[in-house]
Design an enzyme around this catalytic site. Structure first.
Site, PDB file in Angstrom:
ATOM      1  N   ALA A 199       0.878  -1.168   0.000  1.00 50.73           N
ATOM      2  CA  ALA A 199       0.000   0.000   0.000  1.00 50.73           C
ATOM      3  C   ALA A 199       0.920   1.224   0.000  1.00 50.73           C
ATOM      4  CB  ALA A 199      -0.881  -0.023   1.232  1.00 50.73           C
TER       5      ALA A 199
ATOM      6  N   GLY B  14       0.682  -4.997   0.950  1.00 53.64           N
ATOM      7  CA  GLY B  14      -0.537  -5.054   0.139  1.00 53.64           C
ATOM      8  C   GLY B  14      -0.330  -5.759  -1.193  1.00 53.64           C
TER       9      GLY B  14
ATOM     10  N   GLU C 264       4.835  -5.076   7.220  1.00 54.17           N
ATOM     11  CA  GLU C 264       4.050  -4.082   7.966  1.00 54.17           C
ATOM     12  C   GLU C 264       4.542  -3.826   9.386  1.00 54.17           C
ATOM     13  OE1 GLU C 264       2.730  -6.295   5.878  1.00 54.17           O
ATOM     14  OE2 GLU C 264       0.992  -5.451   4.851  1.00 54.17           O
TER      15      GLU C 264
ATOM     16  N   GLU D  85      -0.588  -9.347  -0.422  1.00 58.94           N
ATOM     17  CA  GLU D  85      -2.008  -9.594  -0.140  1.00 58.94           C
ATOM     18  C   GLU D  85      -2.842  -9.651  -1.423  1.00 58.94           C
ATOM     19  OE1 GLU D  85      -1.942  -6.285   2.711  1.00 58.94           O
ATOM     20  OE2 GLU D  85      -2.840  -7.651   4.163  1.00 58.94           O
TER      21      GLU D  85
END
Ligand code: HXC
Length: 259
Positions: free
Chosen positions: A69, A114, A137, A117
């Site tokens: 992200a 992300g 993260e 993911e």
């Protein structure tokens, strides 16, 4: 860096395959809100496009699939905004997971946070030899928020999943293959994903859609219910002309034509 406000998702349709490319090269294809919104629109478009039987998701360039992200965008978020951001990603990734067309991740480089993911939400993952996977993260003071704490341990098991999630470390493609995080490691990942898509496109579209639904939804059911769900899907195939054509072609020793 400017110029990336829009058009962060490129769509190409080729021989029954819709290729979605995450295109924010200056940020290693990091996912900001705008890009997630565009990905959602692109999925809606491909889902309803009858020319498209299989979807491939890849990243622009050869360095990154998606490096996570967008850290710059997340930096100033309030807790409420961060939660909404996570829910937006969840919504889009759940669309990837549940759309009735198979989705292949062609992981062409870093798949971190992300990005890992997103790959996890796809049905099948192929990786380039130089790809790297991880959930960094915890090193940024956050948890994964687009499904990583759930899909990663469900795929590779709790122990290996937690090791990646808690250490924040990254692993090379070969290691990702060894633990079942990717199906295959190949030199030309997009080409290989396209070959698989081509193979799927020769099969009965109805049966392909049913099969994905049976696996994706059946895995969330208890075994007895999932088996009944499978029997229903199996039965439904016999109401499609494709079962008639597939079995007729077998008897006539020819390749079936599912159109
Ligand atoms: C914003 C990013 C980015 C990211 C890279 N960039 N990753 N920008 N968000 N996730 C930008 C860099 O700032 C840099 O921009 C440019 O891309 C090139 O990256 P470099 O770091 O210069 O490249 P390199 O040294 O080769 O290192 C590659 C890398 C590193 C190892 C992939 O970029 C990296 O560690 N990125 C962050 C990975 C990460 O922590 N991802 C998880 C994010 S959290 P400039 O302008 O400086 O050139 C997450 C949460 C998901 O994903 C859930 C949310 C709800």
């Amino acid at each position: 860096p400017g110029g990336d406000e829009v058009n962060n998702i490129l769509i190409e349709i080729k021989d029954g395959t819709g290729i979605l490319t995450i295109h924010r090269p200056h940020a290693l294809n990091a996912l900001n809100r705008q890009t997630l919104e565009e990905l959602k629109m692109a999925l809606v478009e491909l889902r309803s496009n009858e020319q498209v039987q299989v979807i491939i998701i890849t990243g622009s360039g050869d360095k990154a699939f998606v490096a996570g992200a967008d850290i710059r965008e997340m930096e100033g978020m309030t807790p409420e905004e961060a939660k909404r951001f996570a829910l937006l990603g969840d919504e889009v990734f759940t669309m990837v997971e549940t759309t009735d067309k198979p989705v292949i991740a062609a992981v062409n480089g870093f798949a971190l946070g992300g990005g890992c993911e997103l790959a996890l939400a796809c049905d099948i993952r192929y990786a380039a030899e130089h790809a790297r996977f991880g959930q960094p993260e915890v090193g940024l003071g956050i948890t994964p928020g687009f499904g990583g704490t759930q899909r990663l341990p469900r795929l590779v098991g709790k122990g290996l999943g937690l090791e990646l999630l808690l250490s924040g470390g990254t692993i090379p493609a070969e290691e990702a293959w060894r633990i079942g995080l990717v199906n295959k490691v190949v030199p030309y990942v997009l080409e290989e994903a396209e070959k698989l898509a081509q193979c799927i496109c020769t099969k009965s579209p109805f049966a392909v859609k049913q099969t994905k639904q049976l696996v994706v939804h059946g895995l969330n059911m208890d075994m007895a219910r999932a088996l009944r769900f499978e029997a229903e899907g199996f039965g439904l195939c016999f109401s499609s002309g494709e079962q008639k054509e597939g079995m007729k072609a077998f008897g006539e020793k020819r390749v079936p034509s599912f159109k």
